[in-house]
Write a protein that holds these residues in place. Structure first.
Motif, PDB file in Angstrom:
ATOM      1  N   PRO A   6     -39.497 -12.908  -2.054  1.00  0.00           N
ATOM      2  CA  PRO A   6     -39.692 -13.299  -3.458  1.00  0.00           C
ATOM      3  C   PRO A   6     -38.361 -13.568  -4.160  1.00  0.00           C
ATOM      4  N   GLU A   7     -38.367 -14.552  -5.035  1.00  0.00           N
ATOM      5  CA  GLU A   7     -37.150 -14.903  -5.769  1.00  0.00           C
ATOM      6  C   GLU A   7     -36.724 -13.773  -6.688  1.00  0.00           C
ATOM      7  N   THR A   8     -37.695 -13.145  -7.329  1.00  0.00           N
ATOM      8  CA  THR A   8     -37.392 -12.048  -8.239  1.00  0.00           C
ATOM      9  C   THR A   8     -38.160 -10.801  -7.808  1.00  0.00           C
ATOM     10  N   TYR A   9     -37.579  -9.655  -8.091  1.00  0.00           N
ATOM     11  CA  TYR A   9     -38.216  -8.388  -7.731  1.00  0.00           C
ATOM     12  C   TYR A   9     -39.357  -8.073  -8.702  1.00  0.00           C
ATOM     13  N   THR A  10     -40.519  -7.710  -8.147  1.00  0.00           N
ATOM     14  CA  THR A  10     -41.654  -7.329  -8.997  1.00  0.00           C
ATOM     15  C   THR A  10     -42.092  -5.886  -8.742  1.00  0.00           C
ATOM     16  N   ASN A  11     -42.280  -5.518  -7.457  1.00  0.00           N
ATOM     17  CA  ASN A  11     -42.683  -4.148  -7.157  1.00  0.00           C
ATOM     18  C   ASN A  11     -42.256  -3.760  -5.745  1.00  0.00           C
ATOM     19  N   SER A  12     -42.201  -2.454  -5.497  1.00  0.00           N
ATOM     20  CA  SER A  12     -41.709  -1.951  -4.215  1.00  0.00           C
ATOM     21  C   SER A  12     -42.653  -2.278  -3.060  1.00  0.00           C
ATOM     22  N   GLN A  13     -43.970  -2.273  -3.325  1.00  0.00           N
ATOM     23  CA  GLN A  13     -44.939  -2.536  -2.263  1.00  0.00           C
ATOM     24  C   GLN A  13     -44.707  -3.906  -1.636  1.00  0.00           C
ATOM     25  N   GLU A  14     -44.409  -4.896  -2.447  1.00  0.00           N
ATOM     26  CA  GLU A  14     -44.163  -6.247  -1.958  1.00  0.00           C
ATOM     27  C   GLU A  14     -42.984  -6.280  -0.987  1.00  0.00           C
ATOM     28  N   ILE A  15     -41.950  -5.495  -1.278  1.00  0.00           N
ATOM     29  CA  ILE A  15     -40.761  -5.457  -0.420  1.00  0.00           C
ATOM     30  C   ILE A  15     -41.046  -4.700   0.871  1.00  0.00           C
ATOM     31  N   TYR A  16     -41.684  -3.544   0.749  1.00  0.00           N
ATOM     32  CA  TYR A  16     -41.955  -2.740   1.945  1.00  0.00           C
ATOM     33  C   TYR A  16     -42.939  -3.423   2.890  1.00  0.00           C
ATOM     34  N   GLU A  17     -43.840  -4.236   2.343  1.00  0.00           N
ATOM     35  CA  GLU A  17     -44.754  -4.990   3.212  1.00  0.00           C
ATOM     36  C   GLU A  17     -43.997  -6.001   4.057  1.00  0.00           C
ATOM     37  N   LYS A  69     -37.654   5.734  -3.740  1.00  0.00           N
ATOM     38  CA  LYS A  69     -38.322   4.677  -2.978  1.00  0.00           C
ATOM     39  C   LYS A  69     -38.327   3.365  -3.751  1.00  0.00           C
ATOM     40  N   GLU A  70     -38.547   3.435  -5.048  1.00  0.00           N
ATOM     41  CA  GLU A  70     -38.524   2.246  -5.894  1.00  0.00           C
ATOM     42  C   GLU A  70     -37.117   1.649  -5.946  1.00  0.00           C
ATOM     43  N   SER A  71     -36.118   2.507  -6.115  1.00  0.00           N
ATOM     44  CA  SER A  71     -34.731   2.037  -6.171  1.00  0.00           C
ATOM     45  C   SER A  71     -34.315   1.397  -4.853  1.00  0.00           C
ATOM     46  N   PHE A  72     -34.734   2.002  -3.748  1.00  0.00           N
ATOM     47  CA  PHE A  72     -34.366   1.467  -2.438  1.00  0.00           C
ATOM     48  C   PHE A  72     -34.987   0.091  -2.228  1.00  0.00           C
ATOM     49  N   ALA A  73     -36.212  -0.101  -2.702  1.00  0.00           N
ATOM     50  CA  ALA A  73     -36.844  -1.420  -2.590  1.00  0.00           C
ATOM     51  C   ALA A  73     -36.030  -2.469  -3.343  1.00  0.00           C
ATOM     52  N   LYS A  74     -35.513  -2.099  -4.505  1.00  0.00           N
ATOM     53  CA  LYS A  74     -34.669  -3.020  -5.272  1.00  0.00           C
ATOM     54  C   LYS A  74     -33.371  -3.307  -4.526  1.00  0.00           C
ATOM     55  N   VAL A  75     -32.811  -2.278  -3.901  1.00  0.00           N
ATOM     56  CA  VAL A  75     -31.585  -2.446  -3.118  1.00  0.00           C
ATOM     57  C   VAL A  75     -31.818  -3.406  -1.958  1.00  0.00           C
ATOM     58  N   ILE A  76     -32.959  -3.251  -1.280  1.00  0.00           N
ATOM     59  CA  ILE A  76     -33.290  -4.137  -0.162  1.00  0.00           C
ATOM     60  C   ILE A  76     -33.421  -5.580  -0.645  1.00  0.00           C
ATOM     61  N   HIS A  77     -34.103  -5.764  -1.767  1.00  0.00           N
ATOM     62  CA  HIS A  77     -34.277  -7.118  -2.296  1.00  0.00           C
ATOM     63  C   HIS A  77     -32.925  -7.725  -2.663  1.00  0.00           C
ATOM     64  N   ASP A  78     -32.073  -6.943  -3.305  1.00  0.00           N
ATOM     65  CA  ASP A  78     -30.721  -7.423  -3.635  1.00  0.00           C
ATOM     66  C   ASP A  78     -29.956  -7.815  -2.372  1.00  0.00           C
ATOM     67  N   THR A  79     -30.144  -7.029  -1.317  1.00  0.00           N
ATOM     68  CA  THR A  79     -29.469  -7.293  -0.051  1.00  0.00           C
ATOM     69  C   THR A  79     -29.956  -8.606   0.564  1.00  0.00           C
ATOM     70  N   MET A  80     -31.261  -8.810   0.537  1.00  0.00           N
ATOM     71  CA  MET A  80     -31.829 -10.061   1.043  1.00  0.00           C
ATOM     72  C   MET A  80     -31.251 -11.264   0.301  1.00  0.00           C
ATOM     73  N   LYS A  81     -31.174 -11.153  -1.022  1.00  0.00           N
ATOM     74  CA  LYS A  81     -30.640 -12.252  -1.826  1.00  0.00           C
ATOM     75  C   LYS A  81     -29.152 -12.463  -1.538  1.00  0.00           C
ATOM     76  N   ARG A  82     -28.409 -11.365  -1.438  1.00  0.00           N
ATOM     77  CA  ARG A  82     -26.974 -11.443  -1.183  1.00  0.00           C
ATOM     78  C   ARG A  82     -26.681 -12.073   0.179  1.00  0.00           C
ATOM     79  N   ARG A  83     -27.525 -11.785   1.150  1.00  0.00           N
ATOM     80  CA  ARG A  83     -27.327 -12.295   2.507  1.00  0.00           C
ATOM     81  C   ARG A  83     -27.963 -13.664   2.714  1.00  0.00           C
ATOM     82  N   GLY A  84     -28.594 -14.193   1.684  1.00  0.00           N
ATOM     83  CA  GLY A  84     -29.185 -15.521   1.779  1.00  0.00           C
ATOM     84  C   GLY A  84     -30.418 -15.585   2.647  1.00  0.00           C
ATOM     85  N   ILE A  85     -31.156 -14.480   2.719  1.00  0.00           N
ATOM     86  CA  ILE A  85     -32.366 -14.436   3.539  1.00  0.00           C
ATOM     87  C   ILE A  85     -33.552 -14.971   2.731  1.00  0.00           C
TER      88      ILE A  85
END
Length: 276
Positions: free
Chosen positions: A243-254, A218-234
């Protein structure tokens, strides 16, 4: 005739390889190869694999000199793949006999697609089929699709030329490797859903995606999602800043909570229907 590359990243799954091997040599499709990379297994995996594949030229076995993890090993598999269409198969799982043939037909029917995926059958440790995994469904592919909630898994097949257009599998990932691959491939075109199980998924206590490994995944997937958002320019999603930088999974899943509400699901269902 399209060549199909089956990619197997192995680590200590030798005892299950017989079923995997038998499912491959039983394929109704004939033009295929199997790339196996062993990630410095500590069991007798290599001996078992060698005993099955023998000198069959369709099977090619490679080794990591030290244990590198899932992402690195799956990326290594792609280095050796020669087929136009590729798919990962875990060594503790198996394919239905028609899996390759059924999938290749999708690429022949619609040359513009970049990937095709099917349902998968959940099985006991003895690979006895139990039930079709309910989370695999047809979805509407857009830049805000993050596989949340899960809507596909195995059997995911993709064009090698599309894989090579991107950065490929992240070698640093030890889990959520497949999800990272899905999201990268789907940025390049349409995908076809095969509404029948072509993949036999073995449930057992040693599975890396099961039980104790889930929090880490779940933690790794949150990082993958954040990377995807950055890669897609979202920059924003659902009117919230990414968020500009990844801090925790809860922030992404919210940020993705809206994707689980009934209205969003209904809208997506309508989009899928209109896209038939």
């Amino acid at each position: 005739m399209i060549k199909f590359s089956i990619l197997i990243a192995n680590y200590n799954n030798g005892k299950y390889f017989r079923d995997c091997y038998n499912s491959l040599i039983s394929q109704t499709y004939e033009n295929w190869e199997v790339i196996i990379v062993d990630d410095a297994s500590t069991d007798n995996s290599v001996e078992i694999i060698k005993s099955f594949i023998g000198k069959d030229p369709r099977f090619k076995l490679y080794y990591n000199t030290t244990n590198q993890g899932c992402g690195f090993t799956k990326r290594e598999c792609m280095k050796y793949a020669e087929g136009e269409v590729c798919a990962y198969l875990d060594p503790d799982d198996a394919l239905y006999p028609e899996a390759m043939e059924r999938t290749v037909q999708e690429f022949l029917n619609e040359n513009s697609i970049v990937a095709a995926y099917s349902q998968m059958m959940l099985c006991s440790e003895d690979l006895i089929p139990d039930k079709v995994f309910a989370g695999t469904k047809k979805f509407y592919n857009d830049r805000y699709f993050f596989n949340c909630p899960i809507q596909f898994a195995h059997f995911f097949t993709f064009k090698k030329e599309i894989y090579l257009k991107g950065s490929g599998i992240n070698p640093m990932l030890t889990s959520a490797v497949d999800q990272d691959l899905y999201l990268k491939i789907l940025e390049h075109g349409d995908v076809r859903y095969i509404k029948e199980p072509l993949y036999l998924y073995r449930l057992h206590s040693n599975g890396i995606s099961q039980h104790s490994a889930k929090p880490k995944a779940k933690e790794s997937f949150a990082k993958v999602i954040h990377d995807t958002m950055k890669r897609r320019g979202i920059k924003k999603i659902n009117n919230q800043m990414v968020p500009e930088t990844y801090t925790n999974s809860q922030e992404i899943y919210e940020l993705l909570d809206y994707q689980t509400n009934k209205l969003h699901r209904l809208i997506n269902k309508i989009k899928v229907t209109l896209n038939l």
